[in-house]
Motif scaffolding. Structure first.
Motif, short mmCIF file in Angstrom:
data_model
loop_
_atom_site.label_atom_id
_atom_site.label_comp_id
_atom_site.label_asym_id
_atom_site.label_seq_id
_atom_site.Cartn_x
_atom_site.Cartn_y
_atom_site.Cartn_z
N LYS A 30 44.46 53.68 32.51
CA LYS A 30 44.64 52.23 32.55
C LYS A 30 44.08 51.66 33.85
O LYS A 30 44.39 52.16 34.93
N GLY A 31 43.25 50.64 33.74
CA GLY A 31 42.67 50.02 34.94
C GLY A 31 41.33 50.60 35.35
O GLY A 31 40.59 49.96 36.11
N ASP A 32 40.99 51.79 34.85
CA ASP A 32 39.68 52.38 35.16
C ASP A 32 38.55 51.56 34.58
O ASP A 32 38.71 50.93 33.54
N HIS A 33 37.43 51.58 35.25
CA HIS A 33 36.26 50.89 34.73
C HIS A 33 35.30 51.86 34.04
O HIS A 33 35.00 52.93 34.58
N LEU A 34 34.86 51.45 32.87
CA LEU A 34 33.82 52.21 32.17
C LEU A 34 32.48 51.92 32.84
O LEU A 34 31.66 52.80 33.07
N TYR A 35 32.26 50.67 33.14
CA TYR A 35 31.16 50.26 34.01
C TYR A 35 31.48 48.91 34.59
O TYR A 35 32.42 48.24 34.15
N LYS A 36 30.71 48.50 35.58
CA LYS A 36 30.91 47.20 36.20
C LYS A 36 29.66 46.34 36.06
O LYS A 36 28.59 46.84 35.73
N LYS A 37 29.83 45.08 36.34
CA LYS A 37 28.71 44.14 36.32
C LYS A 37 27.58 44.66 37.20
O LYS A 37 27.83 45.18 38.29
N ASN A 38 26.36 44.54 36.71
CA ASN A 38 25.15 44.95 37.42
C ASN A 38 24.92 46.45 37.46
O ASN A 38 23.93 46.90 38.05
N ASP A 39 25.83 47.24 36.88
CA ASP A 39 25.54 48.67 36.75
C ASP A 39 24.32 48.85 35.86
O ASP A 39 24.09 48.04 34.95
N ASN A 40 23.55 49.89 36.14
CA ASN A 40 22.42 50.18 35.26
C ASN A 40 22.90 50.51 33.86
O ASN A 40 23.92 51.18 33.68
#
Lengths: 253, 253
Positions: free
Chosen positions: A59-69
């Motif tokens: 919970k709370g982990d990011h799969l990816y973030k904005k501007n990630d390739n």
DNA sequence: CGCTTAGTTGAGAACTCTCAAATGACGTGG
DNA sequence: CCACGTCATTTGAGAGTTCTCAACTAAGCG
């Protein structure tokens, strides 16, 4: 595979150790709704070869973030995610929720870079599909190309429907629509369509629907007072579908 | 090809007889922005073979209607279109505008049936691309597959951005965003980005932005009083881009 | 058991909508 | 070429919905 009680699955999938569940598309309980849709046994095997199965997120982990390739799209295997951007003033803006069997990552295809961030709402797992490999495989399997296009087309269609929702529906109509929509998506993956265990907060729902969290809460209360739903914190029971469908603006003929 | 005054093109393309303009993608002034994007000369020829060029529509004509069978996607060659659905109570709901070089019809891919109707806002012409042929050709031309996926991805990205716009922007912010967006799309096809000749009514804009037509009109008035735009009926001049971009929530760093 | 986060509820403010009327643009037919 | 009807736009006033601010309660987690 253990047969988890559908009524509890949405929030409780973290009780099921991913390692004990399927590790190939061929065996996955979701393969009828997910990317392998309409592929025959041998094609699914080809797909399996490019899919990296079952990474797990807290919970709370990011799969990816904005501007990630942008490298891959992801199929939700268990749990749920939200998609959000930051608006110009720095506020978070939720613009999507993802349940098992749904595909995450289409926001990166256009520019090779993700415009949204994706965060796990509960313990969750995904299967990663490297996009360049998916493209290559699509050239060989016309059905896969066709269904991936259909998948993207569906996303576009949903987005347009949502455009209408936001531009002309009241708070109550939007909220009813949200519940109905979530209900049918739960049903699709064999979760109860009448008893929803929301993985997201009132604030998330509000941002998604263009309402304040207070309004979201008030509308839940209003629908409860009308006897259409029962509300117990994150657990929402849909008691009377007909009036809900009507409020949500869904044809019921 | 006659060099039409950009300032007048948007509304006046009907003065240019389509028969006198290009009849192949290879020669089309739009081929850098349209479907042939990133295809080399020989691939464009292959594309040309499946494209049916330049059918012409009068203002108010429908390209297709809701529930029509999906057979083709269309590239706007000249003029402009709006996309709309009918909401549950029978009201029209505009959910998109299309300018030259833009692709219409993606709303039919998911279910083989269009969910929107498309209507010409002025005299306009399109090139029709039968979708099954496009799919077949995409299997042979990886670049075409890639760019069609990118095209759909771009649509999804735009829709998500619009989701944010509708869920958290004020009337003024939405309107400024609309003008900025239209301006950049005009610039893309060599129309003036500063002097817009709107092909749509205030009502269309209002439906699109989730505002009443009166509010749309009032906001135009407000932006005019601030000195940011000049309004003369359908002709809008963008006088001060910086403040407009700021209001629209676009980063200007 | 206490702290932090999430959810509920109330009151007043703000924004946008609806209704209404007047003005302006445009196309058609006399 | 003008008169007329229609459609589009503007503007005003009041009503409604939703938001913001604030306080309080409940739930989750160490």
């Amino acid at each position: 595979m253990p047969n988890v009680n559908p009524r509890l699955t949405l929030l409780k999938t973290h009780n099921v150790n991913p390692r004990h569940t399927v590790i190939t598309c061929s065996d996955c309980r979701l393969n009828k709704f997910c990317l392998p849709i309409a592929l025959n046994e041998s094609k699914i095997k080809q797909l399996d070869e490019i899919v990296e199965h079952n990474s797990s997120y807290k919970k709370g982990d990011h799969l990816y973030k904005k501007n990630d390739n942008f490298k891959s799209v992801y199929a939700v295997h268990s749990g749920s995610f939200k998609s959000y951007t930051l608006s110009y003033n720095g506020n978070e803006q939720v613009n999507g929720f993802f349940l098992p069997g749904e595909i995450i990552g289409l926001d990166g295809i256009a520019n090779g870079m993700h415009v949204n961030a994706i965060q796990a709402l509960e313990h969750a797992s995904v299967c990663e599909i490297p996009f360049s490999k998916l493209e290559s495989l699509s050239l060989q399997i016309p059905n896969l190309q066709h269904h991936f296009l259909a998948l993207m087309g569906k996303e576009i269609t949903n987005d347009k429907e949502f455009h209408n929702l936001l531009s002309s529906y009241t708070a109550e109509e939007r909220t009813a629509h949200f519940l109905i929509n979530l209900s049918s998506r739960c049903e699709r993956v064999s979760l109860s369509p009448f008893r929803l265990l929301l993985p997201m907060t009132r604030g998330d729902i509000g941002e998604y629907l263009g309402l304040s969290l207070e309004t979201t809460s008030r509308i839940f209360g209003k629908l409860h007072r009308k006897g259409l739903i029962a509300v117990n914190n994150r657990e929402i029971e849909l008691l009377q579908m007909e009036p809900l469908l009507k409020i949500a603006g869904c044809e019921t003929e």
